[in-house]
Scaffold this motif. Structure first.
Motif, short mmCIF file in Angstrom:
data_model
loop_
_atom_site.label_atom_id
_atom_site.label_comp_id
_atom_site.label_asym_id
_atom_site.label_seq_id
_atom_site.Cartn_x
_atom_site.Cartn_y
_atom_site.Cartn_z
N ILE A 55 0.86 -1.19 0.00
CA ILE A 55 0.00 0.00 0.00
C ILE A 55 0.89 1.24 0.00
O ILE A 55 1.73 1.41 0.87
CB ILE A 55 -0.93 0.02 1.24
CG1 ILE A 55 -1.91 -1.14 1.20
CG2 ILE A 55 -1.68 1.35 1.31
CD1 ILE A 55 -2.78 -1.25 2.43
N LYS A 56 0.67 2.07 -0.98
CA LYS A 56 1.46 3.31 -1.09
C LYS A 56 0.76 4.48 -0.39
O LYS A 56 1.40 5.34 0.17
CB LYS A 56 1.68 3.65 -2.57
CG LYS A 56 2.23 2.51 -3.38
CD LYS A 56 3.66 2.70 -3.73
CE LYS A 56 4.20 1.62 -4.65
NZ LYS A 56 4.34 0.32 -4.10
N ASP A 57 -0.57 4.49 -0.42
CA ASP A 57 -1.35 5.58 0.14
C ASP A 57 -1.75 5.24 1.58
O ASP A 57 -2.62 4.41 1.81
CB ASP A 57 -2.60 5.82 -0.71
CG ASP A 57 -3.51 6.91 -0.15
OD1 ASP A 57 -3.05 7.69 0.71
OD2 ASP A 57 -4.67 6.98 -0.59
N THR A 58 -1.11 5.91 2.53
CA THR A 58 -1.41 5.64 3.94
C THR A 58 -2.57 6.48 4.46
O THR A 58 -2.82 6.50 5.67
CB THR A 58 -0.16 5.87 4.82
OG1 THR A 58 0.26 7.23 4.66
CG2 THR A 58 0.95 4.92 4.44
N THR A 59 -3.28 7.15 3.59
CA THR A 59 -4.45 7.92 4.02
C THR A 59 -5.74 7.28 3.54
O THR A 59 -6.82 7.78 3.85
CB THR A 59 -4.38 9.38 3.50
OG1 THR A 59 -4.37 9.35 2.07
CG2 THR A 59 -3.14 10.09 4.01
N GLY A 60 -5.63 6.19 2.79
CA GLY A 60 -6.81 5.55 2.21
C GLY A 60 -7.53 4.61 3.16
O GLY A 60 -7.02 4.23 4.22
N VAL A 61 -8.71 4.23 2.74
CA VAL A 61 -9.56 3.34 3.53
C VAL A 61 -8.93 1.96 3.70
O VAL A 61 -8.98 1.39 4.78
CB VAL A 61 -10.97 3.22 2.88
CG1 VAL A 61 -11.81 2.19 3.59
CG2 VAL A 61 -11.66 4.56 2.87
N LEU A 62 -8.31 1.44 2.64
CA LEU A 62 -7.70 0.12 2.74
C LEU A 62 -6.62 0.10 3.82
O LEU A 62 -6.58 -0.81 4.64
CB LEU A 62 -7.12 -0.33 1.40
CG LEU A 62 -6.42 -1.70 1.41
CD1 LEU A 62 -7.39 -2.80 1.84
CD2 LEU A 62 -5.81 -2.00 0.06
N TYR A 63 -5.79 1.11 3.84
CA TYR A 63 -4.73 1.19 4.85
C TYR A 63 -5.34 1.17 6.26
O TYR A 63 -4.90 0.42 7.13
CB TYR A 63 -3.90 2.46 4.65
CG TYR A 63 -2.81 2.64 5.69
CD1 TYR A 63 -1.60 1.95 5.58
CD2 TYR A 63 -2.99 3.48 6.78
CE1 TYR A 63 -0.61 2.10 6.53
CE2 TYR A 63 -2.00 3.64 7.73
CZ TYR A 63 -0.81 2.95 7.60
OH TYR A 63 0.17 3.10 8.55
#
Length: 189
Positions: A148-156
Motif C-alpha cells: 500500500i502506497k497511500d497511507t491515508t486511504g480506507v484500505l490502509y
C-alpha cells in the motif's frame, strides 16, 4: 444469446483459442448477471452464478496450458477466482474462500509485472482471521501493508484495524493494539 453463440462457435472450432476465451468470458458475464439478480432472483442464484464461473474456468483450463495463461488471460482468470472467493466468503465458507483468493494471487502475479495485491492480501488476512488463525491473518495483513502506497486511504485503515484485532488475539497486548488505533485516529495514517 452471446454465450450460446460463442459456445457453439468454440465447439465448431475447438482449436481456436480466441473463441474459447470469448466463450469463457460470456460464462463469466452471465455469472455476474445471475449473481447480481439481473437474470434470476431466487434461492438458486448463487449456485447458478458459481456454475457459470466454474464453466469459465473449465473452458480456460481445457484450452490453455498454465504457461499460456498470462497477461489479460491471467487477469481474467484472477477475476473469476475473485468472484468465487467473494461468493464463498459471503456464505462463510472459509476454506474454499482462502483457496480461491490464493488462486487470485497466483494469477495476478502472471497478469503483470506490478500487480496490485494489497486488496487480495487483505481479504486473505480477513478469512484467516475469521477462522481464528491469527498468525496467518497477520502475515497477510503485513503483506497488504507492504504494497500500500497511500497511507491515508480506507484500505490502509482497514488493514491497521484488522491487524490490531488479530495482534491482540495473538499477543493479548491491548496496549499495543490501542496504540496502533490511536495512531490512525490522530494522524490519519
Amino acid at each position: 444469446a452471446a454465450m450460446a453463440y460463442f459456445d457453439s462457435v468454440s465447439s465448431a472450432f475447438p482449436v481456436d483459442k480466441d473463441m474459447a476465451f470469448l466463450s469463457a468470458r460470456t460464462h463469466y458475464m452471465k455469472g455476474i448477471c445471475v449473481n447480481n439478480g439481473f437474470i434470476f432472483d431466487n434461492d438458486s442464484t448463487t449456485m447458478l452464478a458459481c456454475l457459470q464461473y466454474y464453466q469459465a474456468l473449465q473452458i480456460m483450463e481445457s484450452h490453455f496450458s498454465g504457461k499460456e495463461i498470462t497477461g489479460h488471460k491471467a487477469s481474467f482468470v484472477a477475476l473469476v477466482y475473485s468472484r468465487l472467493a467473494n461468493i464463498y466468503s459471503d456464505k462463510f465458507l472459509i476454506e474454499p474462500t482462502i483457496h480461491f483468493y490464493k488462486q487470485v494471487l497466483t494469477y495476478k502475479m502472471k497478469a503483470s509485472t506490478t500487480p496490485n495485491l494489497a486488496n487480495t492480501h487483505f481479504f486473505l488476512g480477513y478469512e484467516f482471521e475469521k477462522s481464528e488463525q491469527y498468525d496467518s491473518a497477520l502475515y497477510y495483513y503485513n503483506q497488504s501493508l507492504s504494497s500500500i502506497k497511500d497511507t491515508t486511504g480506507v484500505l490502509y485503515r482497514n488493514v491497521i484495524n484488522r491487524m490490531a484485532i488479530s495482534s491482540y488475539q495473538v499477543n493479548h497486548d491491548g496496549e499495543a493494539s490501542i496504540k496502533a488505533l490511536k495512531h490512525i485516529a490522530l494522524t490519519g495514517q
